[in-house]
Enzyme design. Structure first.
Site, PDB file in Angstrom:
ATOM      1  CE1 TYR A 141     -51.891  23.888  19.436  1.00  0.00           C
ATOM      2  CE2 TYR A 141     -50.538  24.828  21.169  1.00  0.00           C
ATOM      3  CZ  TYR A 141     -50.795  23.812  20.270  1.00  0.00           C
ATOM      4  OH  TYR A 141     -49.953  22.737  20.224  1.00  0.00           O
ATOM      5  CG  ASP A 225     -55.651  13.107   6.165  1.00  0.00           C
ATOM      6  OD1 ASP A 225     -55.483  14.049   5.347  1.00  0.00           O
ATOM      7  OD2 ASP A 225     -56.604  12.308   6.070  1.00  0.00           O
ATOM      8  CG  ASP A 253     -43.446  16.931  18.017  1.00  0.00           C
ATOM      9  OD1 ASP A 253     -42.834  18.016  17.999  1.00  0.00           O
ATOM     10  OD2 ASP A 253     -43.824  16.374  19.065  1.00  0.00           O
TER      11      ASP A 253
HETATM   12  C1  IPM Z   1     -44.389  23.010  20.862  1.00  0.00           C
HETATM   13  C2  IPM Z   1     -44.920  22.449  22.147  1.00  0.00           C
HETATM   14  C3  IPM Z   1     -45.910  23.447  22.723  1.00  0.00           C
HETATM   15  C4  IPM Z   1     -47.078  23.523  21.772  1.00  0.00           C
HETATM   16  C5  IPM Z   1     -46.350  23.164  24.148  1.00  0.00           C
HETATM   17  C6  IPM Z   1     -45.185  23.013  25.096  1.00  0.00           C
HETATM   18  C7  IPM Z   1     -47.299  24.221  24.646  1.00  0.00           C
HETATM   19  O1  IPM Z   1     -45.472  21.197  21.937  1.00  0.00           O
HETATM   20  O2  IPM Z   1     -43.793  24.109  20.904  1.00  0.00           O
HETATM   21  O3  IPM Z   1     -44.543  22.358  19.832  1.00  0.00           O
HETATM   22  O4  IPM Z   1     -47.995  22.689  21.829  1.00  0.00           O
HETATM   23  O5  IPM Z   1     -47.080  24.443  20.958  1.00  0.00           O
HETATM   24 MG    MG Z   2     -45.212  20.451  19.958  1.00  0.00          MG
END
Ligand code: IPM
Ligand code: MG
Length: 368
Positions: A141, A225, A253
């Site tokens: 990032y 993975d 997620d």
């Molecule tokens: C998260 C989101 C963020 C990320 C975005 C909104 C920048 O997806 O908090 O998981 O990628 O970290």
């Molecule tokens: Mg995210």
């Protein structure tokens, strides 16, 4: 001691769910004498609309000086065309980076009343309680070099760099081990040591720290993975998962969706502990700004309220109060009071955002 909160409600459904959090904070002030003071400011698209930046320097200063930031959500289609550096998401990333919030705690918990919302069978996910600890200030990032450059053949090259230092790995891993000791005492570390040097270093440093400081905690390693696959195959095998920024984004997620209800999941992002014993900290729901339902009063405020429960626990050492709030939410759900995202039968009227807030507060009132 005073407890200062900075509320950055942000975009989309952020403000409406945060309104319910403010009611809950008022309840704790009035009934538990907790002395929370609240200041509000802008982040994301709304900040861009008024200052031309997704997070102003002044707001950043306030975030550094308060005890805990409560964030709603950022982003929306209106801002899709903006330059990368001005997008609402940059406001969030800047807060993480500048407050050095390296440990992003993302619990994936399945509430009994909601097991049938998962796409997995109830027996696979009932009682699920995983804590993902995602590194949040480094890795791909933020790594340099990055950018889009021209190559010599008239084409272009997109570049990002996954970069981790020993200390960055050690501090987030330490958070994971500490959390595990208060849970089932198990940590699974995930990377791609089979293809990435940053993954090799990650695995070595995690292993070393384990030997040096946390030999009592059960440690395992998985390639990320395979970890994704195992999360879906047999999620209850995990207690705490520690992983880097990008893998943590994906895996959290995935873990979140195991529970079937994004509207229920809180998160905490913590940095170093200050002199007063409180860490730099930001709390936010995992769901986004949900522009399609924004302003309709139908969003689920639970994830945002549960994020405040995490603030009670991790910023203010108020574990009993956090539990009180979490139990209230569990009970309200068990009674069948739900927002639209958690309804199945079309003929039952869903609770509005405000009605959900009211139900939680009424439950608190009855169980002080
Ligand atoms: C998260 C989101 C963020 C990320 C975005 C909104 C920048 O997806 O908090 O998981 O990628 O970290
Ligand atoms: Mg995210």
């Amino acid at each position: 001691m005073e407890k200062n909160l900075l509320i950055l409600a942000g975009d989309g459904i952020g403000p409406e769910v945060m309104d319910q959090v403010v009611r809950v904070i008022d309840w704790f002030n009035n009934n538990k004498k907790l002395n929370f003071t609240i200041e509000e400011d802008l982040v994301g698209g709304v900040a861009y609309d008024s200052h031309g930046q997704p997070l102003s320097d002044k707001t950043l200063e306030k975030a550094k000086n308060c005890d805990a930031v409560l964030l709603g959500a950022v982003g929306g289609p209106k801002y899709d065309g903006l330059d990368f550096s001005l997008k609402p998401e940059r406001g969030l990333l800047r807060l993480r980076k500048e407050l050095d919030l390296f440990a992003n705690l993302r619990p994936a918990q399945c509430f009994d009343a909601l097991t049938h919302f998962s796409s997995l069978r109830p027996e696979i996910i009932s009682g699920l309680d995983i804590m993902i600890v995602r590194e949040a200030t480094s890795g791909i990032y933020f790594g340099e070099p990055r950018g889009i450059i021209e190559d010599n053949n008239g084409g272009r090259i997109g570049i990002n760099t996954n970069r981790y230092t020993t200390e960055e790995i050690r501090r987030v891993t330490r958070s994971a081990f500490e959390l595990a000791r208060k849970r089932q005492n198990r940590v699974c570390s995930m990377e791609k040591a089979n293809v990435m040097e940053s993954g090799v270093l990650w695995r070595e440093e995690v292993t070393l720290l384990h030997q040096q400081e946390y030999p009592d905690v059960e440690l395992s390693h998985m390639y990320a993975d395979a970890g994704a696959m195992e999360l879906v195959r047999l999620p209850k095998q995990f207690d705490v998962i520690v992983t880097d920024n990008l893998f943590g984004d994906l895996l959290s997620d995935c873990a979140a969706m195991l529970t079937g209800s994004l509207g229920m999941l809180p998160s905490a992002t913590l940095g170093k502990i200050r002199e007063n014993g409180r860490p730099y900290a930001m709390y936010e729901p995992v769901h986004g700004s949900a522009p399609d339902i924004a302003g309709k009063g139908m969003a689920n405020p639970t994830a945002c309220i549960l994020s405040f429960a995490m603030a009670l626990r991790y910023s203010f050492d108020l574990g009993d109060e956090a539990l009180l709030l979490e139990r209230a939410i569990e009970k309200v759900l068990a009674k069948g009071i739900r927002t639209a995202d958690l309804m199945q039968e079309k003929d039952v009227k869903p609770a509005s955002t405000e009605e959900m807030g009211t139900a939680i507060i009424n439950h608190l009132d009855g169980h002080q």
